[in-house]
Design a protein around this motif. Structure first.
Motif, PDB file in Angstrom:
ATOM      1  N   GLU A   1       0.756  -1.200  -0.037  1.00  0.00           N
ATOM      2  CA  GLU A   1      -0.015   0.140   0.143  1.00  0.00           C
ATOM      3  C   GLU A   1       0.881   1.228  -0.041  1.00  0.00           C
TER       4      GLU A   1
ATOM      5  N   GLN B   1       0.801   3.983  -3.069  1.00  0.00           N
ATOM      6  CA  GLN B   1       0.937   5.578  -2.615  1.00  0.00           C
ATOM      7  C   GLN B   1       1.759   6.508  -3.255  1.00  0.00           C
TER       8      GLN B   1
ATOM      9  N   SER C   1       1.641   9.003  -6.034  1.00  0.00           N
ATOM     10  CA  SER C   1       1.767  10.771  -5.499  1.00  0.00           C
ATOM     11  C   SER C   1       2.774  11.265  -6.601  1.00  0.00           C
TER      12      SER C   1
END
Length: 167
Positions: A133, A137, A141
């Motif tokens: 995870e 992320q 980003s």
């Protein structure tokens, strides 16, 4: 399809085999040069031999040199493994690229790991499962777009929409 003169696309994901195939297909369709960073490193450096003769630190420095050099290419689709993209903040070199994260689900990665031949086993897939995870992320980003690999049939359409947005 008419393209921007200096269009550059970067493909990154955890499943480098799938991202490489996708990158080659995109480059062919768009008549762009294709470069797989990992293959280029293997060709240019012979990492296993260099690690033994020069040490890990030297190898990493040379890999980062290649990653930086590739970022200056134009009219190119670049496929880069997650680790090389993230290490040493190498992603900062790719500001003039449209960065596309090809998202592999945990189950997809696990299937790939389970089906690997022990003779050619890739530890990068296993490391993708660790802190999955957090890694997703991080890529989300940094990258301009995220496309789910499980929707492979839709990827070509998504890429075409992305390119249209760049015009």
């Amino acid at each position: 399809m008419k393209l921007l003169k200096n269009l550059n696309i970067l493909i990154v994901g955890f499943d480098s085999i799938s991202t490489k195939k996708l990158g080659e297909k995109i480059a062919s369709e768009l008549e762009l040069f294709f470069l797989d960073v990992y293959d280029f490193i293997v060709y240019d450096l012979d990492p296993n031999n260099m690690k033994l003769t020069c040490g890990v630190e030297y190898l990493i420095a040379q890999e980062n040199r290649i990653v930086k050099s590739v970022s200056t290419y134009e009219k190119t689709v670049v496929n880069i493994p997650y680790e090389l993209f993230i290490n040493n903040n190498n992603f900062n070199y790719y500001k003039n690229f449209v960065k596309i994260h090809i998202l592999s689900t945990k189950s997809h990665i696990k299937k790939k790991v389970d089906s690997q031949n022990p003779q050619t086993f890739s530890t990068s897939l296993i490391s993708s499962l660790i802190n999955y995870e957090e890694r997703v992320q991080k890529l989300n980003s940094i990258c301009d777009y995220t496309i789910n690999l499980s929707e492979y049939s839709k990827i070509q359409k998504e890429i075409k929409k992305i390119i249209e947005e760049q015009k």
